[in-house]
Design a protein around this motif. Structure first.
Motif, PDB file in Angstrom:
ATOM      1  N   ASN A 278       1.138  -1.531  -0.283  1.00  0.00           N
ATOM      2  CA  ASN A 278       0.134  -0.129   0.206  1.00  0.00           C
ATOM      3  C   ASN A 278       0.997   0.991  -0.188  1.00  0.00           C
ATOM      4  N   ASP A 279       1.938   0.943   0.434  1.00  0.00           N
ATOM      5  CA  ASP A 279       2.778   2.359   1.067  1.00  0.00           C
ATOM      6  C   ASP A 279       4.255   2.350   1.204  1.00  0.00           C
ATOM      7  N   GLY A 280       4.755   1.589   0.962  1.00  0.00           N
ATOM      8  CA  GLY A 280       6.322   1.165   0.748  1.00  0.00           C
ATOM      9  C   GLY A 280       6.456   0.699   2.577  1.00  0.00           C
ATOM     10  N   SER A 281       5.862   0.721   3.355  1.00  0.00           N
ATOM     11  CA  SER A 281       6.521   0.646   5.029  1.00  0.00           C
ATOM     12  C   SER A 281       6.595  -0.575   4.696  1.00  0.00           C
ATOM     13  N   VAL A 282       7.489  -0.840   5.682  1.00  0.00           N
ATOM     14  CA  VAL A 282       9.089  -1.719   6.033  1.00  0.00           C
ATOM     15  C   VAL A 282       7.550  -2.963   6.572  1.00  0.00           C
ATOM     16  N   VAL A 283       7.168  -4.227   6.407  1.00  0.00           N
ATOM     17  CA  VAL A 283       6.201  -4.870   7.436  1.00  0.00           C
ATOM     18  C   VAL A 283       7.760  -6.109   8.049  1.00  0.00           C
ATOM     19  N   ARG A 284       8.523  -5.641   7.506  1.00  0.00           N
ATOM     20  CA  ARG A 284       9.944  -6.939   8.557  1.00  0.00           C
ATOM     21  C   ARG A 284      10.852  -6.094   8.119  1.00  0.00           C
ATOM     22  N   ARG A 285      12.219  -6.423   9.060  1.00  0.00           N
ATOM     23  CA  ARG A 285      13.205  -5.782   8.808  1.00  0.00           C
ATOM     24  C   ARG A 285      13.862  -7.312   7.897  1.00  0.00           C
ATOM     25  N   PRO A 286      15.286  -7.004   7.956  1.00  0.00           N
ATOM     26  CA  PRO A 286      16.156  -5.963   8.423  1.00  0.00           C
ATOM     27  C   PRO A 286      15.711  -4.144   7.843  1.00  0.00           C
ATOM     28  N   ALA A 287      15.548  -4.483   6.404  1.00  0.00           N
ATOM     29  CA  ALA A 287      15.769  -2.497   5.968  1.00  0.00           C
ATOM     30  C   ALA A 287      14.396  -2.253   7.028  1.00  0.00           C
ATOM     31  N   LYS A 288      15.980  -0.390   7.324  1.00  0.00           N
ATOM     32  CA  LYS A 288      14.519   0.544   8.573  1.00  0.00           C
ATOM     33  C   LYS A 288      13.745   1.487   7.779  1.00  0.00           C
ATOM     34  N   ARG A 289      13.894   1.327   6.206  1.00  0.00           N
ATOM     35  CA  ARG A 289      13.857   2.359   6.169  1.00  0.00           C
ATOM     36  C   ARG A 289      12.265   1.469   4.767  1.00  0.00           C
ATOM     37  N   GLY A 290      11.491   2.926   4.564  1.00  0.00           N
ATOM     38  CA  GLY A 290      10.409   2.059   3.366  1.00  0.00           C
ATOM     39  C   GLY A 290      10.697   2.227   1.768  1.00  0.00           C
ATOM     40  N   LEU A 291      10.331   0.828   1.233  1.00  0.00           N
ATOM     41  CA  LEU A 291      10.764   1.619  -0.591  1.00  0.00           C
ATOM     42  C   LEU A 291      10.413   3.364  -0.517  1.00  0.00           C
ATOM     43  N   THR A 292      10.594   3.493  -1.732  1.00  0.00           N
ATOM     44  CA  THR A 292      10.502   5.318  -1.876  1.00  0.00           C
ATOM     45  C   THR A 292       9.252   5.200  -2.983  1.00  0.00           C
ATOM     46  N   PRO A 293       8.411   5.961  -2.597  1.00  0.00           N
ATOM     47  CA  PRO A 293       7.121   5.387  -3.426  1.00  0.00           C
ATOM     48  C   PRO A 293       7.060   6.849  -5.025  1.00  0.00           C
ATOM     49  N   LEU A 294       6.632   5.930  -5.814  1.00  0.00           N
ATOM     50  CA  LEU A 294       7.225   7.130  -6.743  1.00  0.00           C
ATOM     51  C   LEU A 294       5.865   7.218  -7.788  1.00  0.00           C
ATOM     52  N   PRO A 295       5.108   8.457  -8.356  1.00  0.00           N
ATOM     53  CA  PRO A 295       3.752   8.516  -8.652  1.00  0.00           C
ATOM     54  C   PRO A 295       3.706   7.750  -9.935  1.00  0.00           C
ATOM     55  N   VAL A 296       2.289   8.005 -10.012  1.00  0.00           N
ATOM     56  CA  VAL A 296       1.922   6.363 -10.927  1.00  0.00           C
ATOM     57  C   VAL A 296       0.215   6.487 -11.218  1.00  0.00           C
ATOM     58  N   THR A 297       0.744   6.651 -12.884  1.00  0.00           N
ATOM     59  CA  THR A 297      -0.559   6.905 -13.414  1.00  0.00           C
ATOM     60  C   THR A 297      -0.991   5.852 -14.491  1.00  0.00           C
ATOM     61  N   VAL A 298      -2.379   5.630 -14.641  1.00  0.00           N
ATOM     62  CA  VAL A 298      -2.759   4.693 -15.456  1.00  0.00           C
ATOM     63  C   VAL A 298      -3.331   5.031 -16.633  1.00  0.00           C
ATOM     64  N   ALA A 299      -2.952   5.261 -17.724  1.00  0.00           N
ATOM     65  CA  ALA A 299      -3.199   6.005 -19.107  1.00  0.00           C
ATOM     66  C   ALA A 299      -3.781   4.976 -20.669  1.00  0.00           C
ATOM     67  N   ASN A 300      -4.983   4.708 -20.910  1.00  0.00           N
ATOM     68  CA  ASN A 300      -5.331   3.879 -22.215  1.00  0.00           C
ATOM     69  C   ASN A 300      -4.824   2.897 -21.666  1.00  0.00           C
ATOM     70  N   GLY A 301      -4.850   1.797 -20.424  1.00  0.00           N
ATOM     71  CA  GLY A 301      -4.305   0.313 -20.546  1.00  0.00           C
ATOM     72  C   GLY A 301      -2.700   0.935 -20.099  1.00  0.00           C
ATOM     73  N   GLU A 302      -1.876   2.019 -19.913  1.00  0.00           N
ATOM     74  CA  GLU A 302      -0.636   1.617 -19.734  1.00  0.00           C
ATOM     75  C   GLU A 302      -0.419   2.198 -18.589  1.00  0.00           C
ATOM     76  N   ILE A 303       0.614   1.531 -17.915  1.00  0.00           N
ATOM     77  CA  ILE A 303       1.098   2.532 -16.154  1.00  0.00           C
ATOM     78  C   ILE A 303       2.032   2.887 -16.031  1.00  0.00           C
ATOM     79  N   VAL A 304       2.101   4.600 -16.046  1.00  0.00           N
ATOM     80  CA  VAL A 304       2.987   5.284 -15.773  1.00  0.00           C
ATOM     81  C   VAL A 304       3.592   5.695 -14.914  1.00  0.00           C
ATOM     82  N   VAL A 305       5.067   5.855 -15.036  1.00  0.00           N
ATOM     83  CA  VAL A 305       5.216   6.230 -13.367  1.00  0.00           C
ATOM     84  C   VAL A 305       6.449   8.033 -13.368  1.00  0.00           C
ATOM     85  N   GLY A 306       6.156   8.548 -13.060  1.00  0.00           N
ATOM     86  CA  GLY A 306       6.922   9.908 -12.776  1.00  0.00           C
ATOM     87  C   GLY A 306       6.435  10.851 -13.211  1.00  0.00           C
TER      88      GLY A 306
END
Ligand code: FES
Length: 158
Positions: free
Chosen positions: A130-158
């Motif tokens: 859902n948000d990239g946060s840590v569910v299980r360590r050893p990682a101490k930081r979550g994944l970096t979220p990126l902007p995403v849209t879906v247009a005409n059936g294609e996933i566009v990130v950035g």
């Protein structure tokens, strides 16, 4: 010879019995410093801090990137796009999320999305889809979220 002109010892071991470190102590100290230096290099090599931009980061700097088709990512699932180092999830219908797929622990790419979590198999870290946060360590930081849209059936990130 006067007391002011005493001969200096040729070798540190020649000073045995005097105050100060002997040869053995100096060598032990050098070994410890060497081990710490090697460990420091190893730690530095494993961190993700201050690394140069990856290909997907360079692409994102140039503008949005089309990573794939929206029907590649089922509801409640996700997909890792290794060519762009981006992971896309769809926690709920038409609710797409995108994250930098590099694990913040030591930089491996996350490998899959399973049972509602994004998984890194290098050392077992898990992240919320859902948000990239840590569910299980050893990682101490979550994944970096990126902007995403879906247009005409294609996933566009950035
Ligand atoms: S690099 Fe992902 S858990 Fe270590």
């Amino acid at each position: 010879m006067t007391a002011q002109h005493q001969a200096r010892p040729e070798h540190p071991s020649d000073t045995a019995g005097e105050a100060g470190p002997d040869r053995r102590t100096l060598l032990r100290g050098a070994a410890v410093v060497g081990a710490v230096g090697v460990a420091g290099v190893a730690v530095t090599a494993c961190t993700t801090e201050n690394q140069p931009a990856t290909p997907h980061e360079k692409k994102l700097l140039d503008g949005p990137v089309t990573v794939g088709r929206s029907d590649d990512v089922a509801v409640g699932k996700g997909k890792v796009y290794t060519d762009t180092s981006i992971v896309v999830t769809q926690p709920a219908k038409d609710d797409y999320k995108a994250f930098d797929a590099r694990c913040p622990h030591q930089g491996c790419l996350v490998t899959k999305v399973d049972q509602g979590v994004i998984q890194c198999q290098c050392h077992g870290s898990q992240f919320s889809m859902n948000d990239g946060s840590v569910v299980r360590r050893p990682a101490k930081r979550g994944l970096t979220p990126l902007p995403v849209t879906v247009a005409n059936g294609e996933i566009v990130v950035g």
